[in-house]
Design a protein around this motif. Structure first.
Motif, PDB file in Angstrom:
ATOM      1  N   ARG A  31     106.267 -37.535 -23.650  1.00  0.00           N
ATOM      2  CA  ARG A  31     105.497 -36.495 -24.327  1.00  0.00           C
ATOM      3  C   ARG A  31     104.035 -36.632 -23.928  1.00  0.00           C
ATOM      4  NH1 ARG A  31     105.911 -40.848 -27.679  1.00  0.00           N
ATOM      5  NH2 ARG A  31     104.139 -41.358 -29.034  1.00  0.00           N
ATOM      6  N   ILE A  32     103.252 -35.674 -24.352  1.00  0.00           N
ATOM      7  CA  ILE A  32     101.813 -35.716 -24.115  1.00  0.00           C
ATOM      8  C   ILE A  32     101.129 -36.127 -25.415  1.00  0.00           C
ATOM      9  CG2 ILE A  32      99.765 -34.304 -23.684  1.00  0.00           C
ATOM     10  CD1 ILE A  32     101.447 -32.663 -21.736  1.00  0.00           C
ATOM     11  N   ILE A  33     100.199 -37.067 -25.310  1.00  0.00           N
ATOM     12  CA  ILE A  33      99.412 -37.465 -26.472  1.00  0.00           C
ATOM     13  C   ILE A  33      97.935 -37.240 -26.173  1.00  0.00           C
ATOM     14  CG2 ILE A  33     101.100 -39.166 -27.265  1.00  0.00           C
ATOM     15  CD1 ILE A  33      99.229 -41.350 -26.120  1.00  0.00           C
ATOM     16  N   ARG A  34      97.176 -36.930 -27.206  1.00  0.00           N
ATOM     17  CA  ARG A  34      95.726 -36.786 -27.070  1.00  0.00           C
ATOM     18  C   ARG A  34      95.081 -38.032 -27.668  1.00  0.00           C
ATOM     19  NH1 ARG A  34      92.633 -31.274 -28.554  1.00  0.00           N
ATOM     20  NH2 ARG A  34      93.983 -30.655 -26.823  1.00  0.00           N
ATOM     21  N   VAL A  35      94.207 -38.665 -26.911  1.00  0.00           N
ATOM     22  CA  VAL A  35      93.606 -39.916 -27.376  1.00  0.00           C
ATOM     23  C   VAL A  35      92.091 -39.871 -27.197  1.00  0.00           C
ATOM     24  CG1 VAL A  35      95.640 -41.304 -26.849  1.00  0.00           C
ATOM     25  CG2 VAL A  35      93.863 -41.052 -25.123  1.00  0.00           C
ATOM     26  N   VAL A  62      96.333 -25.563 -19.535  1.00  0.00           N
ATOM     27  CA  VAL A  62      95.268 -26.288 -18.839  1.00  0.00           C
ATOM     28  C   VAL A  62      93.900 -25.787 -19.287  1.00  0.00           C
ATOM     29  CG1 VAL A  62      94.184 -26.658 -16.594  1.00  0.00           C
ATOM     30  CG2 VAL A  62      96.651 -26.908 -16.834  1.00  0.00           C
ATOM     31  N   ASP A  63      93.782 -24.473 -19.522  1.00  0.00           N
ATOM     32  CA  ASP A  63      92.497 -23.929 -19.954  1.00  0.00           C
ATOM     33  C   ASP A  63      92.029 -24.586 -21.244  1.00  0.00           C
ATOM     34  OD1 ASP A  63      92.328 -22.295 -17.810  1.00  0.00           O
ATOM     35  OD2 ASP A  63      93.130 -20.520 -18.823  1.00  0.00           O
ATOM     36  N   ALA A  64      92.975 -24.809 -22.159  1.00  0.00           N
ATOM     37  CA  ALA A  64      92.609 -25.454 -23.422  1.00  0.00           C
ATOM     38  C   ALA A  64      92.136 -26.876 -23.173  1.00  0.00           C
ATOM     39  CB  ALA A  64      93.799 -25.460 -24.372  1.00  0.00           C
ATOM     40  N   ARG A  65      92.715 -27.531 -22.175  1.00  0.00           N
ATOM     41  CA  ARG A  65      92.344 -28.918 -21.913  1.00  0.00           C
ATOM     42  C   ARG A  65      90.960 -29.022 -21.287  1.00  0.00           C
ATOM     43  NH1 ARG A  65      98.195 -29.273 -20.470  1.00  0.00           N
ATOM     44  NH2 ARG A  65      99.104 -30.266 -22.293  1.00  0.00           N
ATOM     45  N   GLU A  72      94.124 -36.167 -22.520  1.00  0.00           N
ATOM     46  CA  GLU A  72      95.542 -36.053 -22.808  1.00  0.00           C
ATOM     47  C   GLU A  72      96.329 -36.807 -21.746  1.00  0.00           C
ATOM     48  OE1 GLU A  72      96.389 -31.883 -23.357  1.00  0.00           O
ATOM     49  OE2 GLU A  72      95.966 -32.063 -25.496  1.00  0.00           O
ATOM     50  N   ILE A  73      97.291 -37.593 -22.225  1.00  0.00           N
ATOM     51  CA  ILE A  73      98.066 -38.493 -21.379  1.00  0.00           C
ATOM     52  C   ILE A  73      99.538 -38.100 -21.426  1.00  0.00           C
ATOM     53  CG2 ILE A  73      98.825 -40.887 -21.091  1.00  0.00           C
ATOM     54  CD1 ILE A  73      95.973 -40.541 -20.337  1.00  0.00           C
ATOM     55  N   LEU A  74     100.157 -38.003 -20.257  1.00  0.00           N
ATOM     56  CA  LEU A  74     101.598 -37.814 -20.176  1.00  0.00           C
ATOM     57  C   LEU A  74     102.246 -39.194 -20.128  1.00  0.00           C
ATOM     58  CD1 LEU A  74     104.125 -36.040 -19.772  1.00  0.00           C
ATOM     59  CD2 LEU A  74     103.687 -36.156 -17.311  1.00  0.00           C
ATOM     60  N   LEU A  75     103.109 -39.477 -21.112  1.00  0.00           N
ATOM     61  CA  LEU A  75     103.769 -40.776 -21.185  1.00  0.00           C
ATOM     62  C   LEU A  75     105.052 -40.767 -20.367  1.00  0.00           C
ATOM     63  CD1 LEU A  75     103.416 -41.520 -25.024  1.00  0.00           C
ATOM     64  CD2 LEU A  75     101.786 -41.982 -23.178  1.00  0.00           C
ATOM     65  N   PHE A  76     105.320 -41.891 -19.685  1.00  0.00           N
ATOM     66  CA  PHE A  76     106.559 -42.002 -18.914  1.00  0.00           C
ATOM     67  C   PHE A  76     107.016 -43.452 -18.898  1.00  0.00           C
ATOM     68  CE2 PHE A  76     103.124 -42.573 -15.866  1.00  0.00           C
ATOM     69  CZ  PHE A  76     103.546 -43.631 -15.070  1.00  0.00           C
TER      70      PHE A  76
END
Length: 311
Positions: free
Chosen positions: A115-119, A13-16, A26-30
């Motif tokens: 997964r998590i993607i960065r957009v 989380v710190d990096a985010r 960053e998005i968590l896909l589901f």
């Protein structure tokens, strides 16, 4: 995925927090048991794991499955598929995301997480092409590099549909000039409606935009007109209220733009977001917001705005 894998998925989380001002998220896909892919901002997700035992309770709204006890707290659990008008599929609900919205912890039942993607927010577009059945429940659409689409849900609208909207209590009017105006931007129709109610009760005129890029374009136009007319921009906009998450340009970049433009000197910027953690407050502070208010507490919003617009 098992719980350990999911915990690792949500680490760093710190990096985010360093994404603030980069116009990235960053998005968590589901998934919900269909081919459609949905997404949720990672900052809102506390954990993901197998669904525990849910206690059914009477008279629950449609889509609310019941309650669970999580680390000593009792939280409601919602199944997202009914809200999206999707038929329940075998295995739907085996995975639960625990998320925090507006100081409220909830469980969301899904089919699986991916997964998590960065957009880049520039790739996040308003959902003009979304099927009408889901209009109002999707705030944005992201096109993946593979060509697929990710729908970002308007959780504020889903919660309003499930639990109803909180009544706004009497808010005393602010002591301001009748011409005082506030500019606000939010991509959620529910949030825009509630913000308008608060500003109306404060007796303040208001203008709004539905995403960050639209807001910045309009604010630049207002500033250019004020300069041309020899007016102080505070005569036209006393305060700017921004959401954190918005298509095309997020609230952090919008705030940086405003704070770096000398034409807006003296105009306070308040961030109003369902991202209510201390990390998000720190992100807002890092880009120069003058105040941060978690959604949606009408009295807290009014109390925050009042001294800034009465100056």
């Amino acid at each position: 995925m098992n719980l350990v894998e999911n915990k690792n998925l949500l680490d760093s989380v710190d990096a985010r927090t360093r994404l603030a001002g980069s116009n990235k998220m960053e998005i968590l896909l589901f998934t919900l048991g269909t081919r459609e892919i949905f997404g949720i901002n990672v900052f809102k997700v506390r954990e993901v794991g197998r669904t525990p035992h849910i206690t059914k309770t009477p008279n629950m709204p449609r889509g609310v499955e019941g309650l669970i006890s999580l680390r000593g707290n009792v939280i409601p659990v919602l199944s997202l598929a009914p809200f999206m008008h999707l038929d329940t599929q075998p295995g739907l609900g085996k995975t639960m995301m625990v998320a925090e919205y507006s100081k409220r912890t909830l469980g969301f039942l899904v089919h699986d997480v991916d997964r998590i993607i960065r957009v880049d927010w520039e790739r996040v577009k308003a959902p003009e092409s979304v099927l009408s059945a889901n209009q109002g429940l999707i705030t944005a659409v992201i096109e993946l590099e593979s060509g697929g689409l990710v729908s970002i849900l308007d959780v504020e609208q889903i919660l309003a549909n499930a639990f109803g909207e909180a009544m706004i209590v009497d808010i005393p009017p602010a002591r301001v000039d009748p011409e005082t105006s506030v500019f606000f931007v939010d991509d959620s129709s529910v949030a825009r409606r509630k913000i308008s109610e608060v500003l109306d009760k404060l007796g303040v005129r208001h203008k709004h935009a539905t995403n960050g890029m639209e807001a910045w374009t309009r604010l630049q136009g207002i500033a250019a007109h004020a300069l041309q007319m020899g007016r102080n921009i505070r005569d036209d906009v006393r305060l700017i209220l921004v959401d954190a998450e918005m298509p095309e340009m997020d609230g952090y970049v919008l705030t940086k733009n405003i704070k770096s433009d000398p034409r807006f000197e003296g105009v306070p910027v308040v961030m109003h977001s369902s991202l209510s953690s201390e990390a998000n407050r720190a992100m807002g502070k890092s880009v120069g917001v003058d105040a941060y208010v978690a959604k949606f507490d009408a009295e807290a919003l009014a109390d925050t705005l009042r001294p800034l617009i009465e100056r």
